[in-house]
Design an enzyme around this catalytic site. Structure first.
Site, PDB file in Angstrom:
ATOM      1  N   ARG A 161      -4.323  10.647   5.164  1.00 28.78           N
ATOM      2  CA  ARG A 161      -4.331   8.810   5.163  1.00 28.78           C
ATOM      3  C   ARG A 161      -3.898   8.254   4.504  1.00 28.78           C
ATOM      4  NH1 ARG A 161      -9.875   9.860   7.899  1.00 28.78           N
ATOM      5  NH2 ARG A 161      -9.630  10.495   5.739  1.00 28.78           N
ATOM      6  N   CYS A 200     -10.584  14.351   6.400  1.00 30.28           N
ATOM      7  CA  CYS A 200     -11.310  14.054   7.696  1.00 30.28           C
ATOM      8  C   CYS A 200     -12.275  14.854   8.324  1.00 30.28           C
ATOM      9  CB  CYS A 200     -10.048  13.764   9.125  1.00 30.28           C
ATOM     10  SG  CYS A 200     -10.147  13.561  10.209  1.00 30.28           S
ATOM     11  N   ASP A 203      -5.114  15.896   8.170  1.00 33.52           N
ATOM     12  CA  ASP A 203      -5.737  15.494   6.987  1.00 33.52           C
ATOM     13  C   ASP A 203      -6.807  16.090   6.825  1.00 33.52           C
ATOM     14  OD1 ASP A 203      -7.257  13.966   5.097  1.00 33.52           O
ATOM     15  OD2 ASP A 203      -6.442  12.703   5.091  1.00 33.52           O
TER      16      ASP A 203
END
Length: 239
Positions: free
Chosen positions: A152, A125, A122
């Protein structure tokens, strides 16, 4: 409870002692009950635990009673044979899945490749960015990194749009580098596999990123520095 499970995971070696069970038809009653929970079963088989079924779904692995009354989500350990049941059951599923998506992975290839891992990532992240910032360490350790997308926030998130733009970019590696550094990526649209990669990650039971799938199908849920990952891969290769 999490510390207890973590201790068991470290204590039990990853030795496959489970024979692949024959697939069973999905009972309509069970399928209906799962549908009410927003879960779609993809296949069913007898679990190693007597009286239970192992149910592969679009949201990961579950266990259910044979009559479909009880649904269990959690880690199962075979203490006698020293096997983490969930991992052994999911390994071949993950292997097949990442192989199916290999053509659409964004690859950072090590010149002296010793190992290759698939990382569900991601762009927003923190630990995904940390892993990417250390990419040269992985490559120097002989580890090729193949990225698959796991936004996510889901398919309606800004991260999904960013990942789609990366996968649709002419320079995918360059776009990934920009996004992981916090820079904006030029919007691009195409028939990408971002949604399919995300759905596959969900079927693996992934809930956070990075999630690192090793060559044998086992998965490390979280960031691993290059030295630790290389050590784990070396140990795995010796089995």
């Amino acid at each position: 409870m999490k510390k207890f499970c973590a201790a068991l995971l470290l204590a039990l070696p990853s030795v496959s002692l489970l024979a692949a069970p024959a697939a069973l038809p999905v009972e309509p009653k069970l399928a209906q009950q799962l549908a009410e929970l927003g879960i779609k079963p993809t296949s069913v088989a007898n679990a190693p635990v007597p009286g239970l079924l192992q149910v592969f779904t679009d949201r990961g692995l579950f266990f259910a009673s044979a009559d479909g009354q009880y649904l269990i989500q959690g880690e199962v350990f075979d203490l006698k044979n020293k096997v983490h049941v969930n991992e052994e059951v999911m390994k071949p599923m993950r292997q097949a899945g990442v192989k199916q998506m290999s053509a659409s992975a964004i690859e950072f290839k090590a010149k002296n490749e010793k190992f290759a891992v698939t990382v569900f990532t991601d762009t927003d992240c923190g630990y995904c960015r940390k892993l990417h910032s250390e990419m040269q360490d992985y490559l120097d350790a002989g580890i090729t990194v193949r990225y698959l997308a796991y936004p996510r926030g889901g398919e309606n998130s800004q991260t999904f749009s960013t990942l789609e733009s990366i996968w649709c970019s002419k320079d995918k590696q360059g776009a990934m580098n920009k996004a992981k550094s916090g820079s904006e990526v030029s919007v691009a649209k195409c028939a990408s596999n971002v949604a399919a990669q995300y759905h596959m990650g969900q079927s693996f039971g992934i809930s956070g990123t990075p999630a690192i799938v090793l060559p044998d199908g086992s998965m490390i849920p979280g960031y691993q520095p290059a030295a630790a990952l290389a050590a784990a891969l070396t140990q795995l290769a010796k089995r």
